[in-house]
Design an enzyme around this catalytic site. Structure first.
Site, PDB file in Angstrom:
ATOM      1  N   GLU A  87       4.874   8.034  -7.938  1.00 53.82           N
ATOM      2  CA  GLU A  87       5.110   7.234  -9.152  1.00 53.82           C
ATOM      3  C   GLU A  87       3.992   7.023  -9.088  1.00 53.82           C
ATOM      4  OE1 GLU A  87       7.266   3.371  -7.759  1.00 53.82           O
ATOM      5  OE2 GLU A  87       4.680   2.877  -7.344  1.00 53.82           O
ATOM      6  N   CYS A 101      -3.328   2.799 -10.656  1.00 48.63           N
ATOM      7  CA  CYS A 101      -1.617   3.074  -9.130  1.00 48.63           C
ATOM      8  C   CYS A 101      -2.089   4.340  -8.987  1.00 48.63           C
ATOM      9  CB  CYS A 101      -1.413   1.941  -9.390  1.00 48.63           C
ATOM     10  SG  CYS A 101      -0.687   1.067  -7.324  1.00 48.63           S
ATOM     11  N   CYS A 108       6.616   7.159   3.491  1.00 45.99           N
ATOM     12  CA  CYS A 108       5.813   6.919   3.492  1.00 45.99           C
ATOM     13  C   CYS A 108       5.808   6.869   5.204  1.00 45.99           C
ATOM     14  CB  CYS A 108       5.087   6.021   4.026  1.00 45.99           C
ATOM     15  SG  CYS A 108       3.365   5.523   4.814  1.00 45.99           S
ATOM     16  N   CYS A 112       7.048  -0.120   6.945  1.00 41.24           N
ATOM     17  CA  CYS A 112       6.579  -1.346   7.007  1.00 41.24           C
ATOM     18  C   CYS A 112       8.477  -2.122   6.338  1.00 41.24           C
ATOM     19  CB  CYS A 112       5.274  -1.262   6.042  1.00 41.24           C
ATOM     20  SG  CYS A 112       3.985  -0.559   6.209  1.00 41.24           S
ATOM     21  N   CYS A 115       9.084  -2.346   2.681  1.00 38.33           N
ATOM     22  CA  CYS A 115       8.619  -2.148   1.303  1.00 38.33           C
ATOM     23  C   CYS A 115       9.354  -0.657   1.038  1.00 38.33           C
ATOM     24  CB  CYS A 115       7.380  -0.928   2.579  1.00 38.33           C
ATOM     25  SG  CYS A 115       6.294   0.122   0.922  1.00 38.33           S
ATOM     26  N   CYS A 339       5.925  -0.888  -5.504  1.00 41.93           N
ATOM     27  CA  CYS A 339       5.321   0.424  -4.908  1.00 41.93           C
ATOM     28  C   CYS A 339       6.310   0.763  -4.309  1.00 41.93           C
ATOM     29  CB  CYS A 339       4.589  -0.173  -3.167  1.00 41.93           C
ATOM     30  SG  CYS A 339       4.096   0.924  -2.275  1.00 41.93           S
TER      31      CYS A 339
HETATM   32  N1  SAH Z   1      -0.132   1.956   2.506  1.00 43.39           N
HETATM   33  C1  SAH Z   1      -0.619   1.345   2.142  1.00 43.39           C
HETATM   34  C2  SAH Z   1      -1.171   1.381   0.401  1.00 43.39           C
HETATM   35  C3  SAH Z   1       0.253   1.448  -0.693  1.00 43.39           C
HETATM   36  S1  SAH Z   1       1.331  -0.074  -0.273  1.00 43.39           S
HETATM   37  C4  SAH Z   1      -0.974   0.498   1.750  1.00 43.39           C
HETATM   38  O1  SAH Z   1       0.307   0.051   3.389  1.00 43.39           O
HETATM   39  O2  SAH Z   1      -2.128  -0.832   2.160  1.00 43.39           O
HETATM   40  C5  SAH Z   1       0.125  -1.396  -1.371  1.00 43.39           C
HETATM   41  C6  SAH Z   1       0.389  -2.469  -0.910  1.00 43.39           C
HETATM   42  O3  SAH Z   1       1.802  -2.766  -1.532  1.00 43.39           O
HETATM   43  C7  SAH Z   1       0.282  -2.756   0.248  1.00 43.39           C
HETATM   44  O4  SAH Z   1      -0.620  -3.952   0.515  1.00 43.39           O
HETATM   45  C8  SAH Z   1       1.416  -3.021   1.131  1.00 43.39           C
HETATM   46  O5  SAH Z   1       1.795  -4.108   1.788  1.00 43.39           O
HETATM   47  C9  SAH Z   1       1.795  -3.599  -0.678  1.00 43.39           C
HETATM   48  N2  SAH Z   1       3.510  -3.785  -0.778  1.00 43.39           N
HETATM   49  C10 SAH Z   1       4.910  -2.700  -0.446  1.00 43.39           C
HETATM   50  N3  SAH Z   1       5.878  -2.876  -0.895  1.00 43.39           N
HETATM   51  C11 SAH Z   1       5.553  -4.101  -1.288  1.00 43.39           C
HETATM   52  C12 SAH Z   1       6.622  -5.206  -2.345  1.00 43.39           C
HETATM   53  N4  SAH Z   1       8.301  -4.647  -2.091  1.00 43.39           N
HETATM   54  N5  SAH Z   1       6.227  -6.116  -2.794  1.00 43.39           N
HETATM   55  C13 SAH Z   1       5.061  -6.707  -2.085  1.00 43.39           C
HETATM   56  N6  SAH Z   1       3.746  -5.800  -2.097  1.00 43.39           N
HETATM   57  C14 SAH Z   1       4.897  -4.701  -1.422  1.00 43.39           C
HETATM   58 FE1  SF4 Z   2       3.353   3.117   3.430  1.00 44.50          FE
HETATM   59 FE2  SF4 Z   2       4.362   1.297   2.814  1.00 44.50          FE
HETATM   60 FE3  SF4 Z   2       3.758   0.317   4.712  1.00 44.50          FE
HETATM   61 FE4  SF4 Z   2       1.633   1.093   2.428  1.00 44.50          FE
HETATM   62  S1  SF4 Z   2       3.458  -0.549   2.667  1.00 44.50           S
HETATM   63  S2  SF4 Z   2       2.277   1.834   4.470  1.00 44.50           S
HETATM   64  S3  SF4 Z   2       3.679   2.364   1.981  1.00 44.50           S
HETATM   65  S4  SF4 Z   2       5.419   1.830   4.482  1.00 44.50           S
END
Ligand code: SAH
Ligand code: SF4
Length: 363
Positions: A87, A101, A108, A112, A115, A339
């Site tokens: 995306e 973005c 990934c 996390c 996510c 994300c």
């Molecule tokens: N992997 C990197 C960049 C991509 S994620 C990182 O983790 O920083 C970008 C941001 O979106 C991160 O701060 C992540 O924690 C946040 N994010 C991911 N899923 C989310 C969600 N469902 N709601 C809000 N923020 C989210």
């Molecule tokens: Fe990967 Fe999502 Fe964690 Fe960012 S927030 S490091 S995209 S798993």
């Protein structure tokens, strides 16, 4: 098999051409009105014709495109060189300009727990061309919509993937943007979950561009962070503090700038105790900017978004520590909140209205 990059293809096609020729090729990709190799008129005709036949002008293609109800966010599910989807988002920012973005990977590996991209697992890293072309894709998209503001002023690596685990390609794409567009390094933000090994490498890398870094912290409590960010290494928080001071010393100027990102999830990381722990922790690092991201719930997970009054309370506590707390409304936050969601949902589940919800809900 690894995807061949444009540069590799060019070298294979024209092994004896001088180095400046490749630069001309790359430069052509960013010519404001060029629509294809046919417009790369600085190149000799024979080369141009060979490129028209063999070299992709754009390495990603929109398979699905969504517009928010307010018309201030566009999202694309792009297919890369092998047809896999990722995306990319275009979002209006406060200056009546756009923030793009970008994704750095498909899926990934960091997993996390909150996510959607993490839930997909890791598919592959994007090539430098695919990263670079996301900006080109949106520029071309805007060109076809003269009624919209045309200027893209910012790029954030907050789409799919962990940019620091695709370090070389991310770096190459950033260098290309810095060289061929008017986007400066302070307008580019690389968001990382905190991959310490790569963060160390970055400190020693003189070629690392002076872009901004956002560290996704999500908890200043080691144990709690391990629960939601499973890649958290032992002593992560101490090591991050130490890294932040060395970063400030080595790269220290106001262009190299760190922000901490904190996604607020009900009952997980949003209690007053954790706000105090966060405030104290950040005070001990070299930076004082914290960006609160209201959690965007995803299917199949029980996490919910912290309520507005609760966010306000959390913010207030942080401010007692003299921190600079933001909760940006129109750019990074709601993009980040979405994300990985576009590509993981099926086309029938995702409607333009859903995207509108994502863009509009953050207030
Ligand atoms: N992997 C990197 C960049 C991509 S994620 C990182 O983790 O920083 C970008 C941001 O979106 C991160 O701060 C992540 O924690 C946040 N994010 C991911 N899923 C989310 C969600 N469902 N709601 C809000 N923020 C989210
Ligand atoms: Fe990967 Fe999502 Fe964690 Fe960012 S927030 S490091 S995209 S798993």
């Amino acid at each position: 098999m690894a995807i061949q990059t444009r540069q590799e293809l060019f070298t294979a096609l024209f092994p004896t051409e001088p180095a400046f020729r490749w630069r001309q090729v790359e430069e052509a990709l960013f010519l404001p009105n060029a629509k294809g190799w046919v417009d790369a008129t600085s190149l000799p005709k024979a080369i141009r014709e060979a490129l028209m036949e063999k070299m992709p002008w754009m390495t990603c293609k929109a398979e699905r495109l969504y517009k928010s109800a307010r018309g201030d966010t566009f999202k694309a599910a792009l297919s890369g060189s092998d047809g896999k989807l990722f995306e990319s988002v275009l979002m209006a920012n406060m200056r009546d300009q756009w923030t793009v973005c970008v994704s750095s990977q498909i899926g990934c590996a960091m997993g996390c727990t909150f996510c959607a991209t993490g839930a997909m697992g890791f598919k592959r890293s994007l090539t430098a061309d695919e990263i670079m072309d996301q900006l080109r894709y949106w520029k071309e998209f805007l060109r076809g919509k003269p009624e919209l503001p045309q200027r893209i002023s910012n790029v954030v690596f907050m789409g799919m993937g962990e940019p620091l685990t695709n370090y070389q390609n991310v770096k190459k794409a950033i260098h290309a943007w810095l060289k061929y567009t008017d986007i400066g390094p302070t307008k580019i933000t690389v968001s990382t979950v905190g991959v310490l090994m790569q963060m160390e490498a970055l400190l020693k890398d003189e070629d690392w561009p002076p872009v901004r870094i956002a560290v996704s912290l999500h908890s200043a409590n080691q144990k709690r962070r391990e629960e939601i960010v499973p890649t958290t290494s032992p002593d992560f928080l101490k090591k991050l503090t130490d890294w932040s001071h060395r970063y400030a010393r080595i790269k220290g100027n106001n262009r190299h700038h760190i922000t901490y990102e904190y996604t607020l999830i009900t009952g997980v990381n949003d209690t007053p105790e954790l706000a105090h722990e966060l405030g104290k922790y950040i005070k001990g690092t070299s930076a004082s900017m914290i960006n609160l991201i209201p959690y965007n719930p995803i299917e199949g997970k029980d996490f919910t978004r912290t309520s507005k009054p609760h966010i306000a309370e959390f913010k207030k506590i942080l401010e007692t520590y003299g921190l600079n707390v933001t909760q940006r409304k129109t750019m990074g936050d709601d993009i980040a909140a979405a994300c990985g969601q576009l590509v993981t949902e099926s086309a029938s589940q995702t409607s333009a209205r859903d995207v509108g919800r994502i863009a509009l809900d953050v207030s």
